[in-house]
Design a protein around this motif. Structure first.
Motif, PDB file in Angstrom:
ATOM      1  N   ASP A  97       0.831  -1.207   0.000  1.00 49.88           N
ATOM      2  CA  ASP A  97       0.000   0.000   0.000  1.00 49.88           C
ATOM      3  C   ASP A  97       0.863   1.255   0.000  1.00 49.88           C
ATOM      4  OD1 ASP A  97      -2.260  -1.583   0.042  1.00 49.88           O
ATOM      5  OD2 ASP A  97      -2.582  -1.412   2.201  1.00 49.88           O
ATOM      6  N   SER A 100       2.489   1.690  -3.385  1.00 52.05           N
ATOM      7  CA  SER A 100       1.484   2.168  -4.340  1.00 52.05           C
ATOM      8  C   SER A 100       1.190   3.653  -4.115  1.00 52.05           C
ATOM      9  CB  SER A 100       0.200   1.350  -4.204  1.00 52.05           C
ATOM     10  OG  SER A 100      -0.758   1.756  -5.155  1.00 52.05           O
ATOM     11  N   ASN A 101       1.077   4.065  -2.849  1.00 50.30           N
ATOM     12  CA  ASN A 101       0.832   5.477  -2.536  1.00 50.30           C
ATOM     13  C   ASN A 101       1.995   6.351  -2.988  1.00 50.30           C
ATOM     14  OD1 ASN A 101      -1.627   4.833  -1.339  1.00 50.30           O
ATOM     15  ND2 ASN A 101      -0.766   4.704   0.722  1.00 50.30           N
ATOM     16  N   GLU A 117       1.687   6.767  -6.720  1.00 47.04           N
ATOM     17  CA  GLU A 117       0.583   7.645  -7.083  1.00 47.04           C
ATOM     18  C   GLU A 117       0.892   9.110  -6.784  1.00 47.04           C
ATOM     19  OE1 GLU A 117      -2.090   6.758  -8.725  1.00 47.04           O
ATOM     20  OE2 GLU A 117      -1.584   4.620  -8.745  1.00 47.04           O
ATOM     21  N   HIS A 169      -1.336   2.692 -13.130  1.00 47.03           N
ATOM     22  CA  HIS A 169      -1.135   2.252 -11.742  1.00 47.03           C
ATOM     23  C   HIS A 169      -0.159   1.093 -11.725  1.00 47.03           C
ATOM     24  CE1 HIS A 169      -4.636   4.762 -10.905  1.00 47.03           C
ATOM     25  NE2 HIS A 169      -5.300   4.071 -11.825  1.00 47.03           N
ATOM     26  N   LEU A 170       0.399   0.822 -10.538  1.00 49.29           N
ATOM     27  CA  LEU A 170       1.301  -0.311 -10.405  1.00 49.29           C
ATOM     28  C   LEU A 170       0.539  -1.614 -10.566  1.00 49.29           C
ATOM     29  CD1 LEU A 170       3.633   0.622  -7.383  1.00 49.29           C
ATOM     30  CD2 LEU A 170       4.091   0.831  -9.816  1.00 49.29           C
ATOM     31  N   ASN A 171       1.200  -2.575 -11.183  1.00 52.49           N
ATOM     32  CA  ASN A 171       0.621  -3.911 -11.349  1.00 52.49           C
ATOM     33  C   ASN A 171       1.486  -4.890 -10.552  1.00 52.49           C
ATOM     34  OD1 ASN A 171      -0.813  -6.157 -12.317  1.00 52.49           O
ATOM     35  ND2 ASN A 171       0.663  -6.449 -13.986  1.00 52.49           N
TER      36      ASN A 171
END
Length: 335
Positions: free
Chosen positions: A311, A314-315, A318, A331-333
């Motif tokens: 998380d 990912s943040n 972003e 977005h990340l995969n």
């Protein structure tokens, strides 16, 4: 194929940048086998004593890679590394302080083809790591097999590289005074096979070994995302399920290293070769995730911390993707 040659009137500083990157590419692609060949070749010449003396030195120095290596501040601070930094260019971006009273595990994403961002930022002093994070010493993890190459092992240890086996990786984390950070390209060699321009695949969904290590030693976790890492090389298309990908994955299991079929530009022309493209790499170091020391974490605790790390990564992506030309719908995969 039309070849796009480089112009003759190129400033000296750009030629020096190219020379430094050429040296770096050769280091990771050809220096180790060259050193192995030289070691054995010397044994059959009148300089055989050099190989014998080195073998004696190697015997007594065998455990040094597992004991934090042998970093050379002189080598790491050489001005020539600034030419490599400026070739792309590469920039290190800080988002939060790292308290030197703690130890850290920095998860580096993505691996890319040759981890240019990780090497330049954490093995040299050219991007200002020591100034951005005072009191922190970084150690970049590398496959243990490279430390079995004579002469080459000593060179890479001078840059702060240590083997990626557990014994070597945990040695800096055992120091109670803190101030140590091991840098792990979490996706490892397999992730290099996904290093295609414009892709953001992160091999992390089932990677929990570094999470467990953090809990066992109470090392805080720090997500790091290197924007542009996948942009400096093109790679032959190798989707999962194709014969090429099957071959690459099986060779990786046997040899321990992946073999991405990458290419970019040359030294005197821009059409083909193994020199990376001049594209910016911006390595963003995220906020530390506090980790409480627990010798035997449960599966539930590992899963919870692993999810928190994903998380936070990912943040981080972003929050900063807009600064580096990544589309807002990308977005990340996690793979």
């Amino acid at each position: 194929m039309k070849i796009n040659f480089a112009p003759m009137a190129i400033p000296l500083h750009r030629r020096l940048q190219t020379a430094m990157v050429l040296q770096w590419v050769f280091t990771f692609l050809g220096l180790a086998p060259t050193c192995i060949f030289l070691f054995f070749y010397l044994m059959f010449t009148r300089y055989w004593l050099l190989s014998v003396l080195y073998a004696v030195w190697w015997y007594f120095d065998y455990d040094t890679p597992a004991r934090g290596g042998n970093r050379s501040p002189f080598l790491c601070s050489l001005k020539v590394w600034e030419y490599m930094r400026d070739y792309f260019p590469i920039k290190l971006v800080k988002t939060a302080d790292l308290d030197p009273r703690h130890n850290y595990i920095l998860g580096f994403h993505p691996h890319g083809v040759l981890v240019a961002g990780a090497f330049t930022n954490f093995c040299t002093y050219s991007t200002g790591f020591r100034q951005l994070f005072p009191g922190i010493t970084s150690y970049l993890l590398m496959l243990p097999l490279w430390f079995r190459a004579p002469f080459f092992r000593d060179y890479i240890m001078c840059g702060g590289l240590i083997p990626s086996d557990k014994e070597s990786a945990t040695y800096p984390l055992c120091k109670k005074k803190g101030g140590n950070a091991i840098v792990i390209a979490v996706g490892g060699a397999p992730e290099a096979l996904d290093a295609h321009p414009g892709t953001f695949n992160v091999l992390l969904a089932h990677k929990k070994g570094f999470i467990k290590m953090a809990m066992e030693y109470g090392a805080h976790l720090v997500p790091v995302f290197s924007f542009g890492e996948n942009e400096v090389y093109d790679q032959v298309e190798n989707p999962r399920g194709t014969w090429l990908r099957w071959l690459q994955e099986n060779l990786q299991k046997i040899m321990g290293v992946s073999l991405p079929l990458f290419h970019a530009r040359g030294i005197f022309q821009y059409s083909f070769g193994l020199m990376p493209y001049r594209k910016p790499i911006n390595t963003v170091v995220g906020r530390p995730i506090k980790v409480e020391k627990k010798a035997k974490p449960t599966a539930e605790e590992l899963d919870a911390l692993h999810q928190l790390y994903m998380d936070e990564l990912s943040n981080l992506f972003e929050e900063h993707k807009g600064n580096y030309g990544v589309d807002k719908d990308t977005h990340l995969n996690f793979v």
